[in-house]
Design a protein around this motif. Structure first.
Motif, PDB file in Angstrom:
ATOM      1  N   ARG A   7      -1.813  -4.318   7.115  1.00  0.00           N
ATOM      2  CA  ARG A   7      -0.509  -3.680   6.903  1.00  0.00           C
ATOM      3  C   ARG A   7      -0.329  -3.369   5.423  1.00  0.00           C
ATOM      4  O   ARG A   7      -0.911  -4.009   4.564  1.00  0.00           O
ATOM      5  CB  ARG A   7       0.609  -4.543   7.436  1.00  0.00           C
ATOM      6  CG  ARG A   7       0.764  -5.880   6.748  1.00  0.00           C
ATOM      7  CD  ARG A   7       1.848  -6.697   7.354  1.00  0.00           C
ATOM      8  NE  ARG A   7       1.457  -7.062   8.696  1.00  0.00           N
ATOM      9  CZ  ARG A   7       1.980  -8.018   9.407  1.00  0.00           C
ATOM     10  NH1 ARG A   7       2.954  -8.723   8.916  1.00  0.00           N
ATOM     11  NH2 ARG A   7       1.568  -8.289  10.603  1.00  0.00           N
ATOM     12  N   ARG A   8       0.498  -2.372   5.174  1.00  0.00           N
ATOM     13  CA  ARG A   8       0.720  -1.919   3.805  1.00  0.00           C
ATOM     14  C   ARG A   8       1.984  -2.515   3.195  1.00  0.00           C
ATOM     15  O   ARG A   8       2.227  -2.365   2.011  1.00  0.00           O
ATOM     16  CB  ARG A   8       0.800  -0.408   3.776  1.00  0.00           C
ATOM     17  CG  ARG A   8      -0.519   0.244   4.178  1.00  0.00           C
ATOM     18  CD  ARG A   8      -0.431   1.739   4.078  1.00  0.00           C
ATOM     19  NE  ARG A   8       0.699   2.265   4.821  1.00  0.00           N
ATOM     20  CZ  ARG A   8       0.634   3.222   5.726  1.00  0.00           C
ATOM     21  NH1 ARG A   8      -0.520   3.787   5.990  1.00  0.00           N
ATOM     22  NH2 ARG A   8       1.701   3.631   6.356  1.00  0.00           N
ATOM     23  N   SER A   9       2.818  -3.147   4.032  1.00  0.00           N
ATOM     24  CA  SER A   9       4.048  -3.738   3.525  1.00  0.00           C
ATOM     25  C   SER A   9       4.446  -4.934   4.381  1.00  0.00           C
ATOM     26  O   SER A   9       3.985  -5.069   5.517  1.00  0.00           O
ATOM     27  CB  SER A   9       5.178  -2.709   3.510  1.00  0.00           C
ATOM     28  OG  SER A   9       5.488  -2.313   4.831  1.00  0.00           O
TER      29      SER A   9
END
Length: 172
Positions: A7-9
């Motif tokens: 995931r990026r966040s």
């Protein structure tokens, strides 16, 4: 959907019913959200650089404000300071339109071990405290240690966390 992609966040939010919220109450909710999110950031070993605050007004319109730090961090106090500044900028709109949701996201997550660390120029290292608190919460539960402002306050509804597919596995 791509499997195995990290995931990026990492984020969390808290919804509440209509009605006015005091500045102190909003700050208390924000502190709880930041604590929860930063614990997850450190647990994943992926510091983040972009702090985003999300607000949903009583008319259900949403607005976000964000700030990107010069370097990724896992420090709760750093993110809390930035989140408070972002929320402060939204206070006139909240006073005018009401609020039904407050959220926080840490984006720009770095790969584990890929961050250029700064030399500690002061004797106070907030990361040491964050790590100790994370270890106590891991061993005794998330409610075992709380910030003073959160004592006796509800965290709202707890939502189960989905595993980060690319995260290293924790030993059993």
């Amino acid at each position: 959907m791509e499997t195995g992609k990290r995931r990026r966040s990492i984020g969390s939010q808290r919804a509440f019913g209509p009605g006015r919220r005091s500045d102190a109450e909003l700050d208390q909710i924000l502190v709880g959200i930041v604590d929860r999110v930063m614990g997850r950031v450190r647990d994943g070993g992926r510091p983040g650089a972009t702090v985003t605050v999300r607000v949903r007004f009583a008319d259900y319109e949403r607005v976000t404000r964000s700030r990107t730090l010069p370097r990724p961090t896992t420090a709760t106090e750093t993110v809390l300071r930035i989140a408070r500044e972002l929320l402060l900028g939204l206070r006139p709109l909240i006073a005018d339109r009401g609020i039904t949701l407050l959220g926080l996201t840490i984006g720009g997550l770095e790969a584990s071990g890929a961050t250029q660390l700064m030399l500690p120029f002061d004797a106070h290292q907030s990361g040491v405290l964050d790590t100790a608190l994370d270890e106590v919460r891991e061993k005794y539960g998330s409610g075992s240690v709380r910030r003073g402002v959160l004592v006796g306050q509800s965290d709202g509804i707890e939502v189960p966390m989905l595993a980060d597919p690319g995260a290293p596995r924790q030993p059993s």
